[in-house]
Scaffold this active site. Structure first.
Site, PDB file in Angstrom:
ATOM      1  CG  ASP A 330      34.549  33.144  33.271  1.00 45.29           C
ATOM      2  OD1 ASP A 330      33.656  33.775  32.662  1.00 45.29           O
ATOM      3  OD2 ASP A 330      35.656  33.644  33.558  1.00 45.29           O
ATOM      4  CB  VAL A 387      34.137  39.670  38.355  1.00 43.68           C
ATOM      5  CG1 VAL A 387      33.616  38.245  38.391  1.00 43.68           C
ATOM      6  CG2 VAL A 387      33.319  40.557  39.284  1.00 43.68           C
ATOM      7  CE  LYS A 394      34.617  43.505  42.365  1.00 40.39           C
ATOM      8  NZ  LYS A 394      35.685  42.609  42.665  1.00 40.39           N
ATOM      9  CB  SER A 416      41.994  46.569  44.668  1.00 40.36           C
ATOM     10  OG  SER A 416      41.355  47.228  43.608  1.00 40.36           O
ATOM     11  CG  HIS A 437      43.155  43.928  48.056  1.00 38.69           C
ATOM     12  ND1 HIS A 437      43.792  45.118  48.342  1.00 38.69           N
ATOM     13  CD2 HIS A 437      43.364  43.740  46.727  1.00 38.69           C
ATOM     14  CE1 HIS A 437      44.357  45.602  47.257  1.00 38.69           C
ATOM     15  NE2 HIS A 437      44.114  44.770  46.260  1.00 38.69           N
ATOM     16  CD  GLU A 449      45.157  45.971  51.913  1.00 42.30           C
ATOM     17  OE1 GLU A 449      45.739  46.929  52.421  1.00 42.30           O
ATOM     18  OE2 GLU A 449      44.410  46.113  50.922  1.00 42.30           O
ATOM     19  CG  ASN A 487      45.799  49.925  46.468  1.00 37.60           C
ATOM     20  OD1 ASN A 487      46.995  49.667  46.316  1.00 37.60           O
ATOM     21  ND2 ASN A 487      44.837  49.206  45.903  1.00 37.60           N
TER      22      ASN A 487
END
Ligand code: 3HC
Length: 719
Positions: A330, A387, A394, A416, A437, A449, A487
């Site tokens: 981090d 993140v 990203k 996601s 995911h 996933e 989703n």
């Protein structure tokens, strides 16, 4: 004839001991040839005067993985299992089960007809039949309670979770653990016993059952456990009935007869078919149809995780649990120490609940290392970025990783919904970029996933799928397309739930209908859990108009009703409790919003609620399959069961649709189209399969998809 049977039993002799080795790779199920081999080999050993004892063991990594699941529903070849096991149980020479690996289901039941049981310290034993909608049907429900008591046996059979050799020894399932050579120790063990005139048989041990007679609490506790952990399932009740017979019948064979009757009822029950579909479906999902099995894997011996929030922490725990040392990075020291604190707390909770020993906790904590520096990630084999969902952020991180981490490492994004190709394009190694995911909480949820970018190499994909397996995940491949699989399907389901609310159903009715169908949590309870204010705030910030389906939840937020976080949302919650209580004060809001949007509220049946929500999933699933975003219909079932609380005993939404009849699904969708023709239109693949009396199965061949969708086979991402 013998050559046509599947599997075999090898027969060798060591001094005065016959060694029977079940040989049916990879996991030695009790297929036709094994049953025939056991029968023949036991007879051979009994007919040879020089043989004084028999050792039964397995070749390779497994002892016996149970009955051959692929034979269920077919006429068995060769002797049946009961006949083979009787030969062992009534052998004139003592038989020792030398448990070299997994002894599951019929495998443990085979060990239980032996006179003695010894395991290696790596052995695992259990009766997991309940996970297949079955009960232990080869005497397990009658013998295990005799050995370890009905209460423990019921817990083991209802949970279906195997136990270690150490625990099996403590409970009395096995008699000894071999620390050295199993066969040598087994021979020494038998030499001590062969002089005895009689050898113990589990069927004769009645003390623990007699003690339990009249103790109603044992069965009551088992029923409560089944209701809590296996809601809606048929097999657990049958298991309890079998154990009840074991406790109350004086004659072992009467108990066995009852077990057979109850087993048959499970075998013909639709839940059995659904759950076995999931067993094989999960294994099928782990294979990528156009990537050869022999594809070399990149060895993953160390890992990095970027982001120490809830997802990053959970993902780091997955690595550590799989024994892979992991660095968690981090940029903010405070975040990092808070993240490490959460990980430590999660493990401590597992220790407190008896799911992990203090030693195990210390071991995993030792291999999770916090860091503030990208340079520390230089030598790892894979990095998972975790993140928050922001493409630019990203891309920045991937750029830094590309520079800091060795060229061979795989870079994965836990997104996601963002475009993996766009993320990969910020690196010089797009072939080594992939989406992973994870579902929240990542250390608990089984679904993973794995998102295949247009340039993700075969090696990258095969490696990440193997990693998922090592982590104990149910991994499913999705092409890089909006919403991936889960989703995207969820959208239609939630849309329908919200429309039903606008049309007159109440949250409680919708949730109850779907929960009685078997969903683990209704959509409004779920929305309250996630927080209604997230979307509302984002819309406010972005100046985005509220879509029709969010008008009620936004209206609730305007009244300070944000969900569980402030104890009021679609439901009311009392202090410190997550139990939802109806909120009659909301009803005027629902009416007002419906009226304002010219929607006539009406009585809606529970069946309509179920059909609209579930067939919305199915129709979207058909589109996903046709586009090849998912490789097979079964993969979507795995996604829905492991990530979205769909009941396993219904086999997933696509299997449910197959059983319901695709023609009838189309009829229903056409009926709903009269209410809302914009939403409801049967997917072309669904219509086609329905008119051919077909079933959902594999996605069309990649070439056909490519032609249809206008992209080349080599570039299947970005659908
Ligand atoms: N019957 C038939 N095939 C089986 C099988 C079984 N009992 N168990 C596993 N297989 C197959 C798998 O389908 C897979 O095939 P594939 O390579 O073609 O995909 C292959 O064996 C390897 O299996 P896994 O990928 O699962 O291998 P793992 O090493 O990860 O796991 C295992 C091994 C722990 C043994 C796991 O396979 C497992 O849990 N098997 C099922 C155990 C079980 O449920 N037994 C009870 C059966 S029902 C029964 O015994 C009824 C009796 O009471 C009468």
């Amino acid at each position: 004839m013998a050559n046509e049977l599947k599997g075999t039993v090898n027969y060798t002799v060591n001094g005065n001991i016959a060694i029977l080795e079940v040989d049916n790779p990879p996991v030695n199920p009790l297929s036709s040839g094994v049953r025939a081999g056991l029968t023949d080999c036991i007879a051979k050993a009994n007919n040879d005067d020089s043989i004084k004892g028999i050792i039964l063991t397995g070749a390779g990594r497994s002892f016996i993985a149970g009955a051959d699941i692929s034979e269920f529903g077919q006429k068995p070849d060769g002797p049946d299992l009961h006949t083979a096991l009787k030969e062992i149980e009534f052998s004139k020479k003592p038989v020792l089960a030398a448990i070299n690996g997994t002894a599951l289901g019929g495998g443990l039941e085979t060990a239980l007809v032996c006179n003695y049981r010894m395991g290696t310290n790596k052995a695992i034993v259990g009766l997991p039949e309940v996970n297949l909608g079955l009960l232990p049907g080869a005497g397990g429900t009658q013998r295990l309670p005799r050995l370890i008591g009905p209460s423990q046996a019921l817990k083991m059979m209802i949970a279906g979770t195997p136990i270690s050799a150490k625990k099996a020894l403590q409970q009395g399932v096995i008699d000894a653990i071999s620390e050295n050579s199993l066969i040598e120790d087994g021979i020494a063990f038998l030499q001590d016993k062969i002089t005895l005139s009689e050898h113990p048989k589990v069927r004769d041990k009645n003390e623990k059952l007699l003690e339990a007679r009249g103790a109603d609490n044992i069965l009551a506790e088992a029923k409560a456990l089944a209701a809590k952990t296996r809601r809606g399932q048929f097999a657990p009740g049958q298991i309890i009935s079998c154990v009840e017979a074991a406790i109350n019948e004086d004659d072992f064979d009467i108990g066995m007869k009852k077990e057979s009757e109850y087993f048959l009822e499970c075998l013909v029950h639709p839940q059995r078919e659904a759950m076995i579909h999931i067993f094989f479906g999960e294994r099928a999902a782990s294979k990528i149809s156009d990537i050869p099995k022999e594809t070399p894997l990149h060895q993953i011996n160390s890992a990095g995780v970027v982001g120490s929030g809830t997802m990053g922490g959970g993902i780091a725990m997955n690595f550590a649990n799989a024994g892979i040392p992991v660095l968690i990075l981090d940029q903010d020291e405070k975040n990092l120490s808070r993240g490490m604190g959460v990980i430590e707390k999660n493990y401590q909770m597992m220790v407190d609940r008896g799911r992990m020993s203090q030693d195990q906790k210390d071991t995993v904590m030792q291999i999770i290392t916090p860091t503030l520096s990208y340079e520390d990630l230089a030598d790892v084999d894979i990095v998972v970025e975790a993140v928050y969902e922001n493409l630019e952020l990203k891309q920045e991180i991937f750029k830094s990783l590309d520079t800091a981490v060795n060229d061979q490492a795989i870079l994965a994004s836990n997104t996601s919904g963002l475009d993996i190709d766009a993320i990969a394009s910020s690196t010089n190694r797009p072939n080594k970029v992939v989406g992973t995911h994870f579902f929240s909480p990542a250390n608990v949820m089984r679904l993973l996933e794995v998102v295949r970018g247009s340039k993700s190499s075969d090696e990258t994909m095969a490696t990440v799928m193997a990693l998922g397996k090592k982590m104990g995940k149910a991994s499913v491949v999705s092409l890089n397309a909006p919403g991936f699989i889960g989703n995207r399907m969820l959208y239609g389901y939630t849309y329908q739930a919200n429309m039903l609310l606008l049309e007159g159903a109440l949250p409680n009715q919708i949730d109850s209908a779907l929960e009685s169908f078997g969903m683990s949590m209704g959509p409004f309870r779920m929305m309250d859990l996630v927080g209604l204010d997230l979307g509302w705030r984002a819309r406010k910030l972005g100046g985005i108009e509220t879509p029709l389906t969010n008008k009620i939840s936004d209206a609730l937020c305007e009244q300070d009703r944000f969900g569980q976080k402030n104890s009021k949302g679609f439901y009311n919650y009392s202090e410190g409790s997550r139990a939802p209580n109806p909120a009659p004060e909301n009803e005027s809001i629902y009416k007002e919003v419906s009226e304002k949007n010219n929607i006539q509220r009406r009585e809606i049946s529970d069946q309509e609620i179920i059909d609209r929500c579930i067939f919305a999933l199915v129709n979207e699933g058909a589109k996903i399959l046709e586009e090849g975003v998912s490789q097979r219909a079964g993969d979507m079932d795995i996604v829905y069961i492991n990530g979205y609380g769909f009941p396993i005993w219904r086999g997933g939404p696509m299997f449910y649709a197959n059983q319901f009849g695709l023609g009838k699904v189309v009829e229903k969708i056409n009926e709903f189209a009269e209410l809302d023709k914009n939403f409801w239109k049967p997917a072309p693949m669904l219509e086609k399969l329905a008119s051919d009396s077909g079933l959902f199965g594999e996605a069309p061949a990649p070439e056909d998809r490519a032609k249809k969708l206008g992209f080349t086979t080599g570039n299947m991402g970005g659908v």
